[in-house]
Write a protein that holds these residues in place. Structure first.
Motif, PDB file in Angstrom:
ATOM      1  N   SER A  85      69.189 176.094 -20.671  1.00 24.66           N
ATOM      2  CA  SER A  85      69.672 176.249 -19.296  1.00 24.66           C
ATOM      3  C   SER A  85      68.567 176.809 -18.396  1.00 24.66           C
ATOM      4  O   SER A  85      68.734 176.941 -17.193  1.00 24.66           O
ATOM      5  CB  SER A  85      70.869 177.201 -19.260  1.00 24.66           C
ATOM      6  N   CYS A  86      67.445 177.138 -18.989  1.00 28.96           N
ATOM      7  CA  CYS A  86      66.285 177.757 -18.325  1.00 28.96           C
ATOM      8  C   CYS A  86      65.948 177.045 -17.014  1.00 28.96           C
ATOM      9  O   CYS A  86      65.904 175.820 -16.998  1.00 28.96           O
ATOM     10  CB  CYS A  86      65.104 177.685 -19.299  1.00 28.96           C
ATOM     11  N   PRO A  87      65.672 177.726 -15.917  1.00 32.58           N
ATOM     12  CA  PRO A  87      65.549 179.177 -15.725  1.00 32.58           C
ATOM     13  C   PRO A  87      66.877 179.894 -15.439  1.00 32.58           C
ATOM     14  O   PRO A  87      66.872 180.893 -14.709  1.00 32.58           O
ATOM     15  CB  PRO A  87      64.616 179.274 -14.521  1.00 32.58           C
TER      16      PRO A  87
ATOM     17  N   TRP B 247      59.519 175.995 -13.566  1.00 30.22           N
ATOM     18  CA  TRP B 247      59.940 177.405 -13.572  1.00 30.22           C
ATOM     19  C   TRP B 247      60.775 177.711 -14.816  1.00 30.22           C
ATOM     20  O   TRP B 247      61.597 176.896 -15.242  1.00 30.22           O
ATOM     21  CB  TRP B 247      60.779 177.724 -12.323  1.00 30.22           C
ATOM     22  N   HIS B 248      60.550 178.919 -15.332  1.00 32.07           N
ATOM     23  CA  HIS B 248      61.282 179.430 -16.500  1.00 32.07           C
ATOM     24  C   HIS B 248      61.832 180.808 -16.174  1.00 32.07           C
ATOM     25  O   HIS B 248      61.404 181.450 -15.217  1.00 32.07           O
ATOM     26  CB  HIS B 248      60.324 179.588 -17.684  1.00 32.07           C
ATOM     27  N   HIS B 249      62.754 181.254 -17.004  1.00 32.41           N
ATOM     28  CA  HIS B 249      63.088 182.678 -16.992  1.00 32.41           C
ATOM     29  C   HIS B 249      62.839 183.225 -18.387  1.00 32.41           C
ATOM     30  O   HIS B 249      62.713 182.456 -19.354  1.00 32.41           O
ATOM     31  CB  HIS B 249      64.530 182.948 -16.519  1.00 32.41           C
TER      32      HIS B 249
ATOM     33  N   GLY C   7      63.025 173.087 -12.662  1.00 35.67           N
ATOM     34  CA  GLY C   7      63.380 174.103 -13.651  1.00 35.67           C
ATOM     35  C   GLY C   7      63.198 173.511 -15.041  1.00 35.67           C
ATOM     36  O   GLY C   7      63.267 172.290 -15.222  1.00 35.67           O
ATOM     37  N   HIS C   8      62.972 174.375 -16.009  1.00 33.35           N
ATOM     38  CA  HIS C   8      62.731 173.921 -17.385  1.00 33.35           C
ATOM     39  C   HIS C   8      63.823 172.946 -17.843  1.00 33.35           C
ATOM     40  O   HIS C   8      63.538 171.927 -18.463  1.00 33.35           O
ATOM     41  CB  HIS C   8      62.684 175.151 -18.297  1.00 33.35           C
ATOM     42  N   ARG C   9      65.093 173.234 -17.509  1.00 27.92           N
ATOM     43  CA  ARG C   9      66.183 172.352 -17.965  1.00 27.92           C
ATOM     44  C   ARG C   9      66.045 170.936 -17.418  1.00 27.92           C
ATOM     45  O   ARG C   9      66.510 169.986 -18.033  1.00 27.92           O
ATOM     46  CB  ARG C   9      67.546 172.937 -17.566  1.00 27.92           C
TER      47      ARG C   9
HETATM   48 ZN   LIG Z   1      61.939 177.773 -20.065  1.00 26.87          ZN
END
Ligand SMILES: [Zn+2]
Length: 190
Positions: free
Chosen positions: A175-177, A23-25, A160-162
């Motif tokens: 820090s994404c998402p 997941w990303h934001h 999460g991406h991080r």
């Molecule tokens: Zn991301």
């Protein structure tokens, strides 16, 4: 409160055998209208230091070394799908085909595993500032479950991406998402 509509058809026979989800934001505010197309335009444009530039400008700055990050157009948006509010309703949009590896979780000098084996999903909004609204959070859970069901993905493979950096054993570069998106909580609710 009625549940936001989630009418999704996933054709597993025309997909890669996805093993997980990242997941990303977007790290941008979610506008009233559809922001997904702006992200697609961004990813399919010449970019210098994360700003869209013309091809001529790109070449000029690359030759002059005027910039840190240089990106040529990708063939499509980097994510496979995303979610956002459009006129007050949470909706999802398809990104690149499920048969295509993603362009969302690459780490320089490390394995490309999270692009080749993990779907890239993006929630539009800046979740460093505040967590997703409850309606968006719930929709993202349901969106995730649809892919988990289709590809038999365990909750432990929803990250999460991080966390890509953690799993690759390199320092977190993002820090994404978003700092306010609690991935452990999200997984516990799947
Ligand atoms: Zn991301």
């Amino acid at each position: 409160m009625s549940e936001p509509k989630l009418d999704i058809t996933i054709d597993v026979s025309r997909s890669r055998p996805w093993k997980g989800i990242v997941w990303h934001h977007s790290a941008t505010p979610d506008g009233m209208t559809k922001d997904w197309d702006a992200i697609r335009k961004f990813h399919t444009s010449y970019r210098v230091d994360f700003q869209i530039v013309t091809e001529a400008e790109y070449r000029r700055r690359l030759a002059a070394g005027a910039g840190k990050s240089f990106q040529t157009p990708w063939k499509d948006i980097g994510y496979h799908g995303g979610t956002e509010f459009v006129n007050g309703q949470v909706v999802f949009s398809w990104g690149r085909a499920l048969s295509e590896i993603g362009a969302h979780a690459g780490v320089k000098g490390a394995s490309n595993l999270y692009n080749t084996d993990y779907l890239g999903l993006c929630a539009i909004g800046d979740f460093d500032k505040a967590p997703p609204k409850p309606e968006h959070w719930e929709f993202n859970l349901r969106f995730t479950r649809a892919f988990m069901d289709a590809f038999r993905i365990p909750a432990g493979h929803v990250i999460g991406h991080r966390e890509v950096f953690d799993r690759l054993g390199v320092p977190r570069q993002k820090s994404c998402p978003g700092q306010s998106w609690d991935m452990a909580l999200f997984r516990s609710e799947l």
